[in-house]
Design a protein around this motif. Structure first.
Motif, mmCIF file in Angstrom:
data_model
loop_
_atom_site.group_PDB
_atom_site.id
_atom_site.type_symbol
_atom_site.label_atom_id
_atom_site.label_comp_id
_atom_site.label_asym_id
_atom_site.label_seq_id
_atom_site.Cartn_x
_atom_site.Cartn_y
_atom_site.Cartn_z
ATOM 1 N N GLU A 8 0.811 -1.215 0.000
ATOM 2 C CA GLU A 8 0.000 0.000 0.000
ATOM 3 C C GLU A 8 0.847 1.270 0.000
ATOM 4 N N GLU A 123 -6.817 -3.736 2.371
ATOM 5 C CA GLU A 123 -6.898 -3.066 3.669
ATOM 6 C C GLU A 123 -7.392 -4.026 4.743
ATOM 7 N N THR A 126 -4.486 -6.364 5.615
ATOM 8 C CA THR A 126 -3.474 -5.665 6.408
ATOM 9 C C THR A 126 -3.931 -5.521 7.858
ATOM 10 N N ASP A 129 -4.006 -8.966 9.598
ATOM 11 C CA ASP A 129 -2.663 -9.449 9.931
ATOM 12 C C ASP A 129 -2.157 -8.792 11.213
ATOM 13 N N ARG A 130 -2.426 -7.497 11.353
ATOM 14 C CA ARG A 130 -1.981 -6.797 12.561
ATOM 15 C C ARG A 130 -2.690 -7.356 13.798
#
Length: 204
Positions: A8, A123, A126, A129-130
């Motif tokens: 990104e 998005e 992402t 994953d966090r």
């Protein structure tokens, strides 16, 4: 290592598109040191290290281990994913907006919708994953061979009617705790005709 990762950040996208760095990323599907990579790609180790630092800075590769060899510490690196997708977020100023000219028969509008799909799912991945969570998704990818253009049009109309019926059945605007989902369906000619080896645009 992830199967696929989303890029990104514009600087990370630029780093990944450099031909040599892209080659190093592919080589780092398996862990390797700068010395090992230098032999594979035909570059000096110092030059390879320069590229590796850039890739590591943008989170495209990661340290696996450090090996001590005499007075030298060798860093063994690995790509953070087996493959990468660049999100339209990386080109935010010029990314397509499917809300601009919605036309379900336009190939360019379909491309804009697909770009939004990459951006949205990227998005979600992402963020998941966090948080070390999974994203609830579903996809269908099939091939269909139509006997005629009229059959294709009839299929598209029937598909649209079926989807609208399902949306009407399950959509609940007032559901407490409900969560919105986006449904994307696409129909387009296959890029390569498996029987003739020609592109669909070459056929009548």
């Amino acid at each position: 290592m992830f199967d696929i990762a989303v890029i990104e950040d514009p600087a990370a996208a630029e780093a990944s598109l450099d031909p040599m760095r892209s080659r190093l990323l592919a080589a780092l599907a398996e862990p390797a040191s700068a010395t090992m990579l230098a032999a594979r790609v035909g570059l000096a180790r110092q030059k390879v290290n320069y590229h590796l630092r850039a890739l590591e800075q943008h989170g495209l590769i990661e340290l696996v281990e450090e090996r001590r060899k005499g007075n030298v510490t060798e860093r063994v690196m690995r790509a953070t994913a087996a493959s990468y997708v660049i999100s339209p977020v990386a080109l935010a100023a010029v990314s397509p907006d499917p809300a601009g000219t919605p036309d379900r028969l336009s190939a360019r509008w379909l491309l804009a919708v697909a770009a939004r799909l990459v951006q949205d799912v990227g998005e979600l991945i992402t963020g998941a994953d966090r948080a070390r969570k999974r994203v609830a998704t579903f996809a269908v990818d099939v091939n269909v061979r139509f006997a005629s253009a009229s059959d294709r049009a009839a299929f598209a109309e029937e598909l649209a009617a079926t989807v609208n019926g399902l949306v009407g059945k399950y959509h609940d605007e007032q559901a407490p705790g409900g969560r919105d989902h986006r449904v994307v369906l696409a129909l387009h000619p296959s890029v390569i005709n498996a029987h003739t080896g020609t592109t669909e645009s070459e056929e009548s």
